[in-house]
Enzyme design. Sequence first.
Site: not given
Length: 516
Positions: A197, A320
């Site tokens: 991220e 994810e």
Amino acid sequence: MKKILLNFLVATACIAGNGLMAQEVSTITLKPTDSAPIINKNIYGHFAEHLGRLIYDGLYVGEDSSIPNTKGVRNDIIKALKDLDIPVLRWPGGCFADTYHWKDGIGPKEDRPTIVNQWWGGVTEDNSFGTHNFLDLCEELETEPYLAANVGSGTVKELADWVQYVNHAGVSPMSKLRQENGRKEPWKVTYWGVGNEAWGCGGHMTAEYYANVYKKYATFMTDWNNGTGLYRIASGANAGDYHWTEVLMRDIPTNLLEGVALHSYSVIDWSNKGSATGFTKKQYFQTMQRALHMEELVTRHSAIMDKYDPENKVALIVDEWGGWYDVEEGTNPGFLYQQNTMRDAMIAGTTLNIFNNHARRVKMANLAQAVNVLQAVILTDGEKMLLTPTYWVMQMYKVHQDATLIPLNLEGENYVMDGEELPAISASASKAKDGKVHISLVNIDSENAHEVSIDLSEMTLSDLSARILTSKNVQDYNSFEDPESIKPVPFKDFKMKKGKLDVEVPPFSVIVFGEK
């Protein structure tokens, strides 16, 4: 009763869930083809972050625990994960990865420094679970490790040293250090995430900046031609950030890139996620809207990747995904502990169908997360352990691992609420290496059964059997007092006649058919 039309196409293009129209009669035609993609078993991957009670007081209880364990990892969890044929496990994060320095977790435990987990609860951990523990666990599970590297607060040298430590068989300072710490042979880790991220907790970078950072890290991880065979995965987009994928595919040469990640959670409202168990019918419908949005995300990100990579060399890695709600009452907000209901089973079944149907580009996915965190497959409470409805969906669907996809087109009536509509039925099908065909059906409708008719006349199939996962209420879950309330049971309420299979799929249920 409602009737659904499902038609399995021969074409290799995966078009599940697109352009659904209401129909009253349905047919499924199965036509396996050699040109169809393989459903990579890594689509059924998992994720273990240093977060809440996942590692400590979950997976890892320590060698001195009264709970039966192997090298500190609970034996009941090892057995449960083995029974899933878990193919790949991602570690140590997540946001935690970009604050984790791997050398803190090796060597004598009494000499290891502590670390404050600033992302998840501000707790201090002692680094007693480190690289050796994780990679030894993966060996025990016979699963591929997927290491997420520290790019946000780490260095290129730190990552290069980690690669050498776990992979180098010859003479080097890092292989020597590994041997001094009790491991002679390298583990040979293939999958490496280059940061996590990067657009958020990994450094709040722009796509353009991260693309350059990625290239530097990817260069020094291996040799000129990636002769060590590393599978380098770039920190990918946050849900519908298509610009991020565009920049990475445009600016990173494919010889430096094996995979691009994507993260998307089925969240109604990030500021008010709602209860994991006390949700309304409307909240359930909204959650399924978010879950089914994965179809659009995968389709559009794949289209961008096709533009820059028509030869399909770079994989889409959804490392994810899952449901995310408010934590259970009385638990640490930073530990992300939530119950797991039939709503989560619906998220799992529909999402895995989407991944199966996009097997040409999607080569790995990692459910968030394995134990005691978010949409966990396992929950623990002291010596107690239970398997969630999500666990059972993964267990039912494992028949698709490394099977040949049978692409599908789905048409049928919708699940309607307050003037909004969603496709009620989700499906995927595959042909295993032993030639047996399996079909997965999900009905997300919270109130209505849907009838599905499957035309099998063009195939020579043996007798079919089926299992179903369902319950009385969509809010139902397995508790420590009643840990087996929800689990798959044999399903015989279908008819086979003259090459046609007719089945009524109950509300919020998952059915998997397979040849005996």
